[in-house]
Every structure is written in C-alpha cells, then in structure tokens.
Design an enzyme around this catalytic site. Structure first.
Site, PDB file in Angstrom:
ATOM      1  N   ASN A  75       0.821  -1.206   0.000  1.00 41.74           N
ATOM      2  CA  ASN A  75       0.000   0.000   0.000  1.00 41.74           C
ATOM      3  C   ASN A  75       0.851   1.249   0.000  1.00 41.74           C
ATOM      4  OD1 ASN A  75      -2.260  -1.621   0.163  1.00 41.74           O
ATOM      5  ND2 ASN A  75      -2.749  -1.099   2.281  1.00 41.74           N
ATOM      6  N   ARG A 436      -5.359   2.219 -13.370  1.00 38.43           N
ATOM      7  CA  ARG A 436      -3.996   2.381 -12.883  1.00 38.43           C
ATOM      8  C   ARG A 436      -3.364   1.067 -12.436  1.00 38.43           C
ATOM      9  NH1 ARG A 436      -4.410   6.629  -9.085  1.00 38.43           N
ATOM     10  NH2 ARG A 436      -3.840   8.129 -10.669  1.00 38.43           N
ATOM     11  N   HIS A 466     -15.589   3.614 -15.017  1.00 37.97           N
ATOM     12  CA  HIS A 466     -15.384   2.849 -13.788  1.00 37.97           C
ATOM     13  C   HIS A 466     -16.616   2.040 -13.401  1.00 37.97           C
ATOM     14  CE1 HIS A 466     -14.655   2.486  -9.292  1.00 37.97           C
ATOM     15  NE2 HIS A 466     -13.506   2.077  -9.782  1.00 37.97           N
ATOM     16  N   ARG A 595     -14.017   2.674   4.326  1.00 35.73           N
ATOM     17  CA  ARG A 595     -12.876   1.784   4.490  1.00 35.73           C
ATOM     18  C   ARG A 595     -11.573   2.562   4.619  1.00 35.73           C
ATOM     19  NH1 ARG A 595     -12.053  -0.871  -0.492  1.00 35.73           N
ATOM     20  NH2 ARG A 595     -10.012  -0.010  -0.893  1.00 35.73           N
ATOM     21  N   HIS A 623     -15.700  -3.334   0.009  1.00 33.03           N
ATOM     22  CA  HIS A 623     -15.568  -2.645  -1.272  1.00 33.03           C
ATOM     23  C   HIS A 623     -16.879  -2.116  -1.826  1.00 33.03           C
ATOM     24  CE1 HIS A 623     -14.409  -2.551  -5.700  1.00 33.03           C
ATOM     25  NE2 HIS A 623     -13.399  -1.917  -5.143  1.00 33.03           N
TER      26      HIS A 623
END
Length: 724
Positions: A75, A436, A466, A595, A623
C-alpha cells in the site's frame, strides 16, 4: 502479485488514491468553519495504520498477520508512486496544488514525510518484535546469515552456486561505467570494494533478482521451515562476484519512483498507442523515496543521494530486511491452522433451482424478481460468471454489452465474451485501459477480445469508465428482453473471493433501457440526458446525491423521519461533505461507513455532532458502495461503483442503481445496523482525525466480527426463507 489477502491486491492503493488533476478547491460560503476538513493524505496514512494494527493484533492468525505486514508495505509503495509523486510533480512544474485543508503543498509533503517515517519504523518493529518471534515459535524461521552454522553455510553455498550466481549482474561505477539506472521498487545492494593492487576504492550496484524467491528455503531440520532473505544470502557471497577485490561495505537500498501515468487525451489520435508509450516512460519516473538499511555508511548514502537526487526528507533508514512486501511469499505455506478458516461461498438462494436435480437457469431465476448478490459470501462463479456464460451459450441471446475495468488475464468472463462473439452474437466490451497499474494487462486482453470479433471501445475522452455494468439482450416470444447486472466490484473472479461487493441482477425493462442508452453514449456519440433508475456520473450523480442530502435536511426541519447512511471506500469530496454537515446541523442522523480515506470531521459541536464515522477492516476488503436515504419513510437506496472523491464524481463514468425490492432495502439496512452497532468490532473516527479501535468489550471479550456474522447469516439462508 496475486495473493489471497483481503487487502493485498496490487490495485488496492490505486483504488483508494485520488490524484491532483483538476481537483476543485473547497467552496467556502462563509457559513461553515474553514478547518472542517481532515487532510486526505494523512487520512490515507491513517488507513494504512489500521492495516498495520491488524498485523500487530495477536488475536489474528499468524500468517494473516504476516500478510497484513506485506499489504502495508505494498500500500505504502503505491501511495508514494501515485499520491506523493503527483504532488511533487505539480510542485516541481509550478502547477497549482489545491489542498482540502488550505495548507501549502510543501507543508503537506513535510507532514507526509514525518508520518510515513513513523509508520515505516513502526512497521519494521512489528515484524522484528511481534511477527517474526511468533513465526519462530510456529516453526517458520526467517534466518540471518549469522544464525547459520557451518553445515548450513555449506548447503547454502551450493544453492548460491547452482541457482543464484548465474543470474546475478554486478554493475561497476567508474569513468567507463556510469551510475546505473535503478528501477523502481527493486531491491539492491550498494557495494564498495578495494583493489589491493592500486588501493583504489570502487563502487558497484547489484540488483537482487526479482525472478527468484525472495526467501530462500533452507534444508528442513526436525520439521522446522527455515528461510534466509535472498539479499542476505547474496551479500555473504560477494567475494565470488568480485574475485581478487576486498569487499569493504555492502548495504541494502530500494528506490521508489514516480509511476503515475499522465496522458493528454485531447492531443492524441490513438489512445492505445499513447498509453503504451507512456507506460514505457513510467519505468523512468523520478525517484521520490530511498529506503536504506540502517547500517549504511555516510559515504555510500551520500553517493546514492547525489546520483538519485534525493533529499534527506526522502531517505528512510530501516532495519533489514527491506521491502517486507516479500512476506506475501509465506501465503503459500500449507499451515491452515495459521490462516483464517477456509470458507466456501454459497450459491444465492434465488439462483438455486427448485429441485437439486434441475439445471440452474439464470434467466428464469432473474425473471422471478430482482436478485441482490453479496460477494464473497455468495458465489461470483455461480451468479455473475454463470450469467455471462449462459448468455454466451444461449442461442436466443442476440447481444452482450459489458464494461471491464480490472479483470484477470485468464478470466472466464473474457472467455465468455469471446465465445459469444465466435458464436455470432453482437458483443461490445468497453475496456478501461487507463485503470492504474493494470494498463498493460488491459491492453493485452483488449486485443485478445478484438481478435475474436468483439467490438472493443475505450470509453469517452477525458473520462475513465469505472462503472460495473453488463447487459444481455435476449429474444423471448418474438420480443426482446433485457437482463442486466450492475455491481459495486470488478468482473474479476479472483478478487471476488476476497472483496466484499454487492450486485443486482434484474430483468427490469427500465434498467435495461437505461443501460442501453448508457452503452450507446459510451460507444457512440449519443448524449443521454435522463436515466430513470440509474444515477450516472459525471453529469448527474453529484447533483442527485446533494439533492437527496438536502431533502433529508428539509425533512428533519419539518419533523419528518430522516436519516442518511453511506458506505464507501473514500469520503473526500468537499461538496458532499459540506452537504452532510448541513444535514447534521438540521438534525439528520448521518452514518458513514468508510474503508479508507475520510476528510469529514464527525462529532464537532454545532457542525457534525449528528455524524458518526466507522471503518471496518478484516478478512475481506470492504468494497461495496451504498447510499441510503430515509426519505420520510419511503427509503431510497442505491448501490454502485462510485466513491465520494473528485475523480469519481467529476472525471469518471460511474453508475448507481436504485434498489426497489423491500427485501433488498431491508438487507442493506440490517448490514448498516450491524456495522454501526457498538457491539461490532470497528474503528471509530474522532473529530481530530484519530481512529480509535473498538474490538473488546468492558470485560475484555472480543466484539462481534461483522464479516463472520454476515457469513453465518448468508450461509443460514434456505430456499424458502432467503431474500431476493
């Protein structure tokens, strides 16, 4: 790298990270305090701290804790490659850098550096002081060279000679050999050697091969698994790489580079070719972070800083081993007692045939009513994947249209589209090649689809597509019928096992016509002005959400039932946050389940005392996105792909769909009830930006794990009692 971790997909940070392009400055009308936003960069680092806290938690299975250490490292790499890199690029080129807290960009960079240094040092301590000793106790030893006896060293020498030495490429630095290019995220050894004949000291760089295991397994003794870091093994055989030279120093280092991709779409005739060219440039982005082993001498460090043009603030001195992302390799160990218990997703009750001997018919099931799917508790393979596979094989299906943002290269979804095209069906795949860190993979299978006869398009200029949409057009009784899927997650069977997502399967003609118009807009030149059951960005979504928020505020002022519940990955957009502040001031109870990043300050008297913000991290990556409004007793609930970030609302094609079935609305309400309950384990956001973890009750007993509770609830559903 693919893992079985809940947060370890290579796209995780990209999923949470906004960029600086065209971010609007906060609109201040003077009625709200100027310090009402939390810094989004520090909030992202706070998210990664929550990941680190999972690694530090002794109550979690040991190999999962090791995985969380690797996730933290991965991350943070992407945070530097994208967010810090984008900030530096705009500073260096003199472009304006709006920040949501009104601070100077250099001040933001200094805060990032200070916090990132603290977290990386804490991360290293978590490995050395907590996880590594626990791994030792479990019979999984990550050794140092100094831990090996002579017998071990002889065996390791054989491994080095036969499996490692032929792959190594030492590069000298002298007048005939300029300082070599250091690739981003590569692990390297900086080596200083002396020529005994001339007494001259030389420098060399050795890249640790990425195509070899990061942790080399040693011969087992009494059932103990032992490993040595590859770089440690190499470092103790440098004499064989520099025969006749005296090795003076060797130290590990690692460089992070700017790997963001910037394309001026309005100035290119071929987006595919422009992106491929930009991906080549990505490899040579400027350095933005230098990680070094804590024993590196000042001479070596000075040389690296000079050649890489790195400042003191960008140097991170850490104990070896560097790059704990290598701990992902331990995920493959066959030690089930050190992992989360194995779980097998169930087939959605609504998709199960009436009799066990009957063959499932997805279209027949959808025709009985809308079906709300909840992954990974309910199987992706027997729902979304089966839906598209059945459509590809069904002779009555005339057309399939689908968006693809991220998927796996061997995806059965891609294969189903290819099968459909080869069977003569009209197939449209809208591939987002600018996703990305998945750009190259997306280009590859976009071309594979094209070769099979699929119509492949890349969306609208200047916007990423998206939204997660699939539309099947089927001939039934002489008429055309629409079958649709709108989801919150990617069409990726692998991540569907570890990402928590929602999806709606419906034959509702209104949704079908909405999707038909939207696909026409994305693939052609249509300009659609109205959708009936969808909220679509960038044209309408922000306005619609703000209108719903304002309606809740009006209802509260009139004494009518009101309430707002939002579940997202990130809450950054200033206009949405200001709308929630005003709703809170009107008396609307607001619950935000986020989140990752959150720039909203909850619990501030006079501003946000009616707002609560919680975060839940665990086995699965939360998610799904849900937007629920009480609406004076007639709840309006939407699910979809959009986060509350500038990019999602202004620079992406996003779609939310309204849930109409009362059972589905009730199911999302129950999920929120559980998430926001004081007896559920979660992190609570304080007004000052601190996240406080609540995972034990007053007696020290563990609080309810939301994901475990949801799994039990979904698994207990029966054919007669499950909600559609």
């Amino acid at each position: 790298m693919e893992t079985n971790s809940p947060l370890g997909d290579a796209t995780l940070a990209a999923d949470l990270l906004d960029d600086y392009e065209a971010d609007p400055a906060p609109v201040d009308d003077g009625t709200l305090p100027p310090d009402r936003f939390l810094d989004r960069e520090i909030s992202w680092l706070a998210f990664n701290q929550r990941v680190l806290e999972l690694a530090e938690d002794p109550a979690l299975p040991l190999l999962e804790r090791s995985n969380f250490l690797a996730i933290f490292a991965s991350n943070l790499d992407e945070f530097f490659m994208v967010r810090v890199a984008g900030l530096k690029r705009r500073i260096d080129t003199g472009l304006a850098v709006p920040t949501n807290v009104g601070r100077a960009p250099l001040e933001v960079l200094e805060d990032i550096s200070e916090r990132a240094h603290e977290l990386q040092e804490r991360h290293a301590r978590a490995f050395h002081d907590l996880v590594k000793p626990a791994l030792d106790d479990a019979g999984i030893h990550i050794e140092n060279w100094s831990d090996l006896d002579e017998v071990d060293r002889e065996r390791v020498h054989d491994i080095f000679q036969n499996q490692i030495f032929p792959v190594l490429m030492p590069l000298a630095v002298d007048p005939a050999h300029p300082f070599p290019y250091i690739s981003g995220l590569s692990l390297n050894l900086a080596i200083r050697v002396r020529n005994p004949k001339t007494d001259k000291v030389e420098f060399a760089r050795l890249k640790v091969p990425t195509n070899l295991p990061r942790f080399v397994q040693l011969p087992e003794t009494t059932g103990i698994r032992r490993y040595i870091p590859l770089e440690d093994l190499i470092a103790n055989h440098l004499g064989e790489l520099f025969p006749g030279m005296e090795v003076l120093e060797h130290h590990e280092f690692r460089v992070t580079r700017n790997e963001d991709v910037v394309i001026e779409e309005d100035e290119t005739e071929n987006l595919l070719q422009a992106l491929e060219k930009e991906l080549l440039r990505r490899r040579f982005g400027s350095p933005i972070r230098l990680e070094i082993s804590d024993d590196m001498d000042e001479v070596t460090l000075g040389l690296l800083m000079q050649e890489l043009r790195i400042t003191d603030r960008e140097v991170y001195r850490l104990p070896s081993p560097l790059d704990l992302g290598g701990l992902f390799e331990l995920s493959g160990l066959d030690r089930p007692e050190l992992r989360y218990p194995r779980r097998v997703p169930t087939t959605s009750v609504a998709l199960q045939p009436a009799e066990p001997t009957e063959k499932p018919d997805i279209f027949a099931s959808i025709s009985k009513g809308d079906i709300l799917l909840h992954h990974p508790y309910e199987s992706f393979a027997t729902s979304v994947q089966a839906f598209l596979e059945q459509a590809a094989a069904d002779p009555n299906v005339l057309a399939i249209k689908q968006t693809l943002y991220r998927t796996s290269g061997d995806s059965p979804i891609v294969e189903a589209l290819i099968d459909a095209a080869e069977a003569g069906k009209a197939v449209l795949a809208l591939v987002e090649i600018k996703a990305r860190f998945d750009e190259q993979a997306n280009i590859s299978w976009a071309r594979k689809l094209e070769r099979a006869g699929v119509h492949v398009v890349y969306g609208l200029v200047g916007l990423k597509t998206h939204c997660k949409l699939a539309l099947v057009v089927r001939q039934e009784g002489g008429e055309l019928k629409h079958y649709s899927h709108i989801g919150t997650g990617n069409y990726n069977p692998k991540t569907s096992r570890i990402y928590e997502d929602l999806g709606l399967l419906t034959d509702d003609d209104t949704v079908g016509k909405d999707l038909t118009r939207l696909f026409n807009e994305l693939s052609g030149y249509a300009i659609e002005k109205k959708f009936k059951r969808l909220l679509v960005a960038p044209r309408y979504l922000r306005k619609a959400l703000l209108k719903n928020i304002e309606q809740e505020a009006d209802n509260a002022r009139l004494g009518k039932p009101s309430g707002i519940r939002i579940k997202v990955n990130s809450m950054v957009d200033e206009a949405i946050i200001d709308g929630l502040y005003r709703a809170s001031q009107a008396g609307v109870p607001v619950e935000v389940w986020v989140r990752g990043i959150c720039s909203l300050r909850p619990g501030v008297p006079g501003l946000s005392e009616n707002i609560r913000v919680r975060s839940i991290l665990g086995r699965y990556l939360e998610h799904s996105r849900i937007f629920a409004f009480a609406n004076d007793g007639d709840p309006q609930v939407y699910i979809g792909s959009a986060d509350m970030m500038h990019r999602n609302l202004d620079r992406r094609v996003e779609a939310l769909v309204r849930l109409d079935a009362p059972a589905h609305i009730a199911e999302t309400a129950e999920l929120f009830d559980l998430a926001m309950d004081a007896s559920t384990s979660a992190w609570e956001l304080e007004a000052d930006g601190a996240w406080l973890r609540h995972d034990r009750d007053a007696e020290g007993q563990p609080l309810t794990d939301l994901q475990d509770a949801t799994w039990r609830q979904v698994s207990s559903r029966r054919r007669t009692g499950g909600s559609r």
